[in-house]
Design a protein around this motif. Structure first.
Motif, short mmCIF file in Angstrom:
data_model
loop_
_atom_site.label_atom_id
_atom_site.label_comp_id
_atom_site.label_asym_id
_atom_site.label_seq_id
_atom_site.Cartn_x
_atom_site.Cartn_y
_atom_site.Cartn_z
N VAL A 93 0.89 -1.16 0.00
CA VAL A 93 0.00 0.00 0.00
C VAL A 93 0.92 1.21 0.00
CG1 VAL A 93 -1.77 1.30 1.24
CG2 VAL A 93 -1.86 -1.20 1.21
N SER A 94 1.18 1.73 -1.18
CA SER A 94 2.16 2.80 -1.31
C SER A 94 1.57 4.18 -1.07
CB SER A 94 2.82 2.77 -2.69
OG SER A 94 1.85 3.01 -3.70
N MET A 95 0.24 4.32 -1.29
CA MET A 95 -0.37 5.64 -1.19
C MET A 95 -1.80 5.57 -0.68
SD MET A 95 1.03 7.16 -4.84
CE MET A 95 0.66 5.60 -5.66
N ILE A 96 -2.16 6.56 0.14
CA ILE A 96 -3.53 6.75 0.61
C ILE A 96 -3.90 8.19 0.29
CG2 ILE A 96 -5.06 6.80 2.62
CD1 ILE A 96 -3.10 4.76 3.94
N ALA A 97 -5.03 8.37 -0.39
CA ALA A 97 -5.46 9.71 -0.78
C ALA A 97 -6.78 10.05 -0.09
CB ALA A 97 -5.62 9.82 -2.29
N LEU A 98 -6.82 11.17 0.58
CA LEU A 98 -8.05 11.63 1.23
C LEU A 98 -8.92 12.33 0.20
CD1 LEU A 98 -6.37 12.94 4.46
CD2 LEU A 98 -7.98 11.04 4.35
N ARG A 116 -5.03 16.73 -0.73
CA ARG A 116 -6.38 16.28 -0.38
C ARG A 116 -7.34 16.72 -1.48
NH1 ARG A 116 -6.36 19.18 5.43
NH2 ARG A 116 -6.27 20.88 3.92
N ILE A 117 -8.29 15.85 -1.82
CA ILE A 117 -9.27 16.16 -2.86
C ILE A 117 -10.54 16.67 -2.18
CG2 ILE A 117 -10.58 15.31 -4.81
CD1 ILE A 117 -7.52 15.25 -5.20
N LYS A 131 -2.66 18.25 -9.00
CA LYS A 131 -1.64 18.30 -7.93
C LYS A 131 -1.39 16.90 -7.37
CE LYS A 131 -0.55 20.66 -3.57
NZ LYS A 131 -1.08 21.57 -2.52
N LEU A 132 -2.48 16.13 -7.19
CA LEU A 132 -2.34 14.76 -6.69
C LEU A 132 -1.54 13.90 -7.67
CD1 LEU A 132 -3.30 12.73 -4.45
CD2 LEU A 132 -5.14 12.11 -6.02
N ALA A 133 -1.84 14.05 -8.96
CA ALA A 133 -1.12 13.27 -9.98
C ALA A 133 0.36 13.59 -9.96
CB ALA A 133 -1.71 13.56 -11.36
N ARG A 134 0.68 14.86 -9.79
CA ARG A 134 2.09 15.23 -9.76
C ARG A 134 2.78 14.67 -8.51
NH1 ARG A 134 5.95 18.26 -7.99
NH2 ARG A 134 7.66 18.69 -9.44
#
Length: 304
Positions: free
Chosen positions: A216-221, A250-251, A282-285
């Motif tokens: 689990v490399s990433m968690i996005a809120l 954060r989205i 911004k999240l993609a970057r």
């Protein structure tokens, strides 16, 4: 939102867009295969897949989205046909079709492709119940596709994003076996914490049995409302227990993000200056930059 708050948000969005454009998207050394998963539905999972993919492709990277959810929402959001006549991930996993013959180039970018889903995908669970290599079929198909592209002189894919169904069935297991990373989008609410704990344990079990490289490399809120105390408390909990994996970006809740799929488009292309689109860029970057840093750390440890 007050007038001053709106202007503050507009200024922040313009600043973020300028930063993303100036810094660009670093290209990973190898194709990154990322399964985007959450056992709870309605958390912005598909929106995260299609908008991160769109932002990466807009930045010049080569991206394939695999729609592994029988609802076909990722296909819809990317403007890709997915009726019963369309070949889909079902034909790849059950009938042995080549990904190269199923992948569809989207109208948004020459570098953005999609393997669509159809209602037939709902039958994968039954069709593969006694099949050989049933957990590895997606991995084998994607490896074959990468070889096909190389032999055909096509550019190497930079990212493969797999939109998993909201359940831990054979399709999600296939995605986890095929991937090197798992990205978990989650809402900042109490029940999401329990779901996050269960999902990370499931990933660990799959890693032990089928894919030791999986993390689990990433968690996005997602759908984040910074005005609420609950959102802030949940964010603090997630960052405490998963400090390395939790992404900074954060989205926010966004009507434009919710509306975009009805126009057959990711919000990144449909309303590129909206707050939701800017947040996803911004999240993609951040995701792209993390991949570069991980590769650098790996190289350093190898040299040591």
């Amino acid at each position: 939102m007050s007038g001053s708050s709106i202007f503050d948000q507009l200024r922040a969005d313009r600043s973020t867009l300028k930063e993303v454009v100036e810094d660009g998207f670093p290209r990973p050394e190898h194709t990154r295969v990322i399964a985007v998963a959450n056992q709870k539905g309605g958390v912005g999972k598909t929106s995260t897949v299609v908008n991160v993919a769109a932002a990466l492709a807009e930045g010049g990277l080569h991206v394939l989205v695999v729609d592994a959810d029988s609802q076909g929402n990722a296909s819809t959001a990317l403007g890709v046909e997915h009726d019963e006549e369309q070949a889909s991930i079902y034909e790849v996993l059950v009938e042995g079709a080549r990904v190269a013959d199923v992948a569809v180039q989207t109208r948004f970018a020459e570098t953005l492709w999609c393997v669509p889903s159809t209602i037939d995908v709902a039958a994968v669970e039954i069709e593969l119940i006694n099949a050989s290599q049933r957990e590895s079929r997606m991995r084998l198909a994607l490896e074959e596709y990468l070889r096909d592209r190389e032999e055909g002189g096509l550019p190497r894919l930079d990212y493969i994003l797999i939109d998993c169904p909201p359940s831990l069935g054979i399709m999600t297991i296939n995605a986890f076996v095929a991937a090197g990373e798992v990205l978990i989008p989650m809402q900042a609410e109490y029940y999401a914490l329990e779901g996050l704990a269960l999902l990370t344990r499931s990933v660990d079990r799959i890693a032990q049995i089928h894919n030791p490289d999986l993390t689990v490399s990433m968690i996005a809120l997602t759908m984040f409302d910074k005005r609420t105390t609950l959102a802030k408390e949940v964010e603090a909990e997630v960052r405490t227990y998963f400090p390395a994996a939790t992404l900074t970006t954060r989205i926010p809740r966004s009507v434009r993000v919710a509306e975009a799929p009805s126009f057959g488009s990711p919000v990144v292309f449909w309303d590129p200056r909206s707050t939701g689109a800017v947040a996803y860029k911004k999240l993609a970057r951040e995701i792209a930059t993390r991949g570069t840093r991980a590769a650098e750390r790996h190289d350093d440890s190898t040299e040591a």
